[in-house]
Design an enzyme around this catalytic site. Structure first.
Site, short mmCIF file in Angstrom:
data_model
loop_
_atom_site.label_atom_id
_atom_site.label_comp_id
_atom_site.label_asym_id
_atom_site.label_seq_id
_atom_site.Cartn_x
_atom_site.Cartn_y
_atom_site.Cartn_z
N ASP A 329 22.59 39.81 15.54
CA ASP A 329 21.77 38.62 15.43
C ASP A 329 20.45 38.89 16.13
O ASP A 329 20.16 40.01 16.52
CB ASP A 329 22.49 37.40 16.02
CG ASP A 329 22.92 37.63 17.46
OD1 ASP A 329 22.41 38.60 18.06
OD2 ASP A 329 23.75 36.88 17.97
N LYS A 330 19.66 37.83 16.32
CA LYS A 330 18.32 37.99 16.90
C LYS A 330 18.22 37.40 18.30
O LYS A 330 17.13 37.24 18.81
CB LYS A 330 17.29 37.32 16.00
CG LYS A 330 17.26 37.83 14.58
CD LYS A 330 16.26 37.06 13.73
CE LYS A 330 16.28 37.52 12.29
NZ LYS A 330 15.33 36.74 11.45
N THR A 331 19.33 37.09 18.92
CA THR A 331 19.27 36.40 20.21
C THR A 331 19.37 37.34 21.40
O THR A 331 19.32 36.90 22.53
CB THR A 331 20.41 35.37 20.31
OG1 THR A 331 21.67 36.06 20.22
CG2 THR A 331 20.31 34.36 19.17
#
Length: 380
Positions: A329-331
């Site tokens: 993901d992008k977190t």
């Protein structure tokens, strides 16, 4: 087609019993280790407010309605409603990495009418009732009400997920908090998210079991075919049992189905060597001893925690390192958010750092020398 051989059910069954006993001992030992780990968690001391004083109690003895006192870096032993914290605004910060993998600090709020209670005596004087929904596994959903009796009429406040501290989460950047237990034991959201107790099997064990089914089918087929051929051969009176192994009168009077079934079992014992029993013992011992090599590995030692790798079950040793699916993901959960200064442009001039320290200033360095790489008016 003669089934009278030195092979007996006892000598054929002993290896099978040995495999079962070895496997049972290994599984029992690992269950005992998990039982010890469960007892360590269940007997972990928890501070509870009783009669205006903080007393110690085992976490397994927590009951709904107990007011729990938690300090920074402690893990919540049950699901709590936040009553107050060391901060004046009644907020606290929590990490839920063990629940959802998020290491960032999340903010939780205390009940508006109880956040001013900072001491054990004040918290002990709270007279309130809490109405909440039945336990459910959703970590991000919670609805309830708290009725605080301060006078003739109770003050009712709604409760949501930002008031609920989940079991397994850790208190951070907050000196202490007071919370009331609402879900304990197997009713906590973390416990409700436990999957069913299915036996985990590795790819190697699954393939071994598949081959075992094939071997078993071959064994049964051989026993059936040989039993049929035996009775076809003995259909001729002149081709009965040999003279040195003639049947007794009792055996001759048995029903043919009973004789056929006993002969089938005898052929099963005679051809049981098709099943690789010793291979299972070898695989089980390799898994068990391999788990200790993982725990002894110095490269897997965590110096900050002072702990080594712990193998809860050795059934999945060969699955380690075999990545089948990768979720990202992008977190920043699976990646590291690290910004590195490369260059900048100021008033038409491009500057690059003379010293690059992975986006961090070296200790003792008061600045970083910049080199102007933009071409001058006389540049060619």
């Amino acid at each position: 087609l003669i089934i009278d051989t030195p092979t007996s059910p006892i000598t054929s069954g002993l290896p099978l019993f040995f495999v079962i006993i070895v496997t049972a001992i290994k599984q029992g030992y690992e269950d005992w280790l998990r039982h010890k780990a469960d007892n360590a968690v269940n007997q972990c001391p928890v501070h509870v407010v009783q009669h205006g004083k903080v007393v110690r109690k085992q976490s397994r003895k927590l009951m709904v309605g107990d007011v729990v006192f938690m300090k920074e870096d402690e893990t919540f032993p049950c699901d709590l409603i936040l009553l107050s914290s060391s901060r004046d605004d009644g907020m606290c910060y929590v990490t839920t990495a063990s629940l959802d993998g998020e290491s960032s600090h999340k903010t939780y709020h205390a009940v508006q009418d109880t956040k001013a209670y900072k001491t054990e005596e004040e918290v002990n004087c709270i007279h309130a009732t809490i109405d909440c929904e039945q336990p459910q596994p959703d970590l991000y959903k919670f609805r309830g009400n708290i009725n605080i009796y301060m006078g003739n009429e109770p003050v009712s406040r709604s409760l949501a997920s930002q008031n609920l501290l989940l079991r397994g989460a850790t208190l951070k950047n907050t000196e202490y908090i007071y919370g009331v237990a609402i879900y304990t034991g197997m009713e906590t959201k973390m416990a409700l998210n436990y999957q069913s107790k299915s036996q985990k099997r590795s790819a190697v064990e699954k393939s071994m079991n598949a081959y075992l089914v094939v071997y078993l089918c071959i064994l049964i087929s051989k026993a059936v075919i040989n039993t049929a051929l035996k009775y076809v051969w003995q259909a001729d009176p002149n081709k009965d049992e040999p003279w040195y192994n003639e049947k007794t009168e009792t055996e001759r009077q048995r029903h043919i189905l009973i004789r056929a079934f006993t002969d089938f079992l005898a052929f099963m014992v005679l051809f049981n060597y098709i099943i690789p029993v010793s291979m299972y013992v070898t695989v089980e011992m390799q898994k068990f001893l391999g788990s200790y090599f993982m725990m002894w590995d110095d490269e897997m030692f965590d110096e900050e925690l002072g702990e080594r790798a712990v193998v809860n079950t050795s059934d999945l040793n060969e699955e380690l390192g075999q990545v089948e699916y990768v979720f990202t993901d992008k977190t920043g959960t699976l990646t590291e958010n690290n910004m590195e200064f490369i260059e900048c442009c100021v008033d038409g001039n491009v500057y690059v750092p003379h010293v690059i320290c992975n986006g961090q200033v070296m200790p003792g360095a008061e600045g970083i020398d910049m080199i102007d790489t933009s071409p001058g008016p006389d540049a060619r």
